[in-house]
Write a protein that holds these residues in place. Structure first.
Motif, short mmCIF file in Angstrom:
data_model
loop_
_atom_site.label_atom_id
_atom_site.label_comp_id
_atom_site.label_asym_id
_atom_site.label_seq_id
_atom_site.Cartn_x
_atom_site.Cartn_y
_atom_site.Cartn_z
N GLU A 16 10.50 5.65 48.26
CA GLU A 16 10.77 5.71 49.70
C GLU A 16 11.98 6.56 50.03
O GLU A 16 12.31 6.74 51.21
CB GLU A 16 10.96 4.29 50.25
CG GLU A 16 9.69 3.43 50.14
CD GLU A 16 9.89 2.02 50.66
OE1 GLU A 16 11.06 1.64 50.91
OE2 GLU A 16 8.88 1.31 50.82
N ILE A 23 10.25 -2.47 41.23
CA ILE A 23 10.18 -3.31 42.43
C ILE A 23 9.76 -4.74 42.13
O ILE A 23 9.83 -5.60 43.01
CB ILE A 23 9.23 -2.70 43.48
CG1 ILE A 23 7.81 -2.56 42.93
CG2 ILE A 23 9.77 -1.35 43.96
CD1 ILE A 23 6.80 -2.09 43.97
N GLU A 68 15.14 -1.41 44.40
CA GLU A 68 14.76 -0.53 45.51
C GLU A 68 13.53 0.29 45.13
O GLU A 68 13.39 0.74 43.99
CB GLU A 68 15.92 0.42 45.84
CG GLU A 68 15.64 1.39 46.97
CD GLU A 68 16.78 2.36 47.22
OE1 GLU A 68 16.71 3.09 48.22
OE2 GLU A 68 17.73 2.39 46.40
N ASN A 69 12.65 0.49 46.09
CA ASN A 69 11.49 1.35 45.87
C ASN A 69 11.95 2.81 45.99
O ASN A 69 12.12 3.34 47.08
CB ASN A 69 10.39 1.06 46.89
CG ASN A 69 9.12 1.84 46.61
OD1 ASN A 69 9.10 2.74 45.76
ND2 ASN A 69 8.04 1.50 47.29
N THR A 125 18.00 -1.56 39.69
CA THR A 125 17.76 -1.59 41.13
C THR A 125 16.33 -2.02 41.39
O THR A 125 15.40 -1.61 40.68
CB THR A 125 18.02 -0.22 41.78
OG1 THR A 125 17.79 -0.34 43.20
CG2 THR A 125 17.11 0.86 41.23
#
Length: 221
Positions: A138, A110, A134-135, A132
């Protein structure tokens, strides 16, 4: 202030780090910093923000070095497979995985600097890694991933618990899950099986010892 783009972050990394060979994985070349405080301060200044997370991407941490070493020495674990390198940082594990013959590696982190760090370091080692920001915590672990690797992810208790729950969910979906850890306080003692142990050279700038006993574990069923 740093230019808010991938190229701007690449330029910042090249200006404030130097290419080095991590001691436990000398086959690799990474853009690394020598001291943590200056690069952390420079990152805050570049972003014109205080409280910026530590620049984990600027160092080859013991857990990542051990996991990269294990993958390089046991390429059958990842060869021909689709892999996620969770909390990739510098990309050391992702790069080692591609060098070991993986079909595809997704480096996930992140920290926005990590995309530039992974890209630069992959180029220096002649491989390509997808990225990526993206977290992944989640969302559910990606069902396509055959192997998930995570190095040095147990610094803080709530995060360690969340990450380990996510990794166990990945294992329940059928993925092979490997974790590199140098004995962090919040590393769990159950649900894992040790695969290897290394004496990893590091620095007192980062750790309490210049040699860290670091293990590679697999998440068990």
């Amino acid at each position: 202030m740093i230019e808010p783009s991938l190229e701007g972050r690449r330029a910042f990394i090249l200006q404030n780090t130097r290419q080095q060979h991590p001691p436990h994985t000398p086959e690799l070349r990474l853009q690394l910093a020598d001291e943590i405080t200056p690069i952390w301060r420079l990152t805050e200044e570049a972003l014109e923000a205080m409280g910026v997370p530590p620049p984990f991407w600027a160092f080859a941490w013991a857990g990542g070095q051990a996991l990269a070493r294990y993958v390089l020495d046991h390429p059958n674990v990842v060869a021909g497979k689709r892999v996620v390198d969770f909390a990739s940082g510098s990309g050391i594990v992702a790069i080692a995985t591609m060098m070991a013959g993986a079909a595809d590696v997704l480096a996930a982190d992140i920290d926005p600097f990590c995309e530039a760090a992974v890209q630069l370091n992959a180029e220096a080692n002649g491989v390509e890694c997808r990225y990526t920001g993206e977290n992944l915590l989640e969302v559910a672990p990606p069902g396509w991933a055959e192997v998930i690797l995570a190095g040095d992810i147990c610094y803080e208790k709530p995060l360690a618990e969340q990450v380990m729950a996510w990794l166990h969910a990945a294992r329940a979906q059928g993925a092979t899950v490997l974790v590199g850890d140098p004995g962090r306080t919040y590393f769990p003692k159950t649900g894992l099986r040790k695969l290897a142990e290394y004496q990893v050279p590091t620095t007192r700038e980062l750790e309490d010892f210049e040699i860290k006993r670091t293990s590679v574990w697999t998440v068990s069923d």
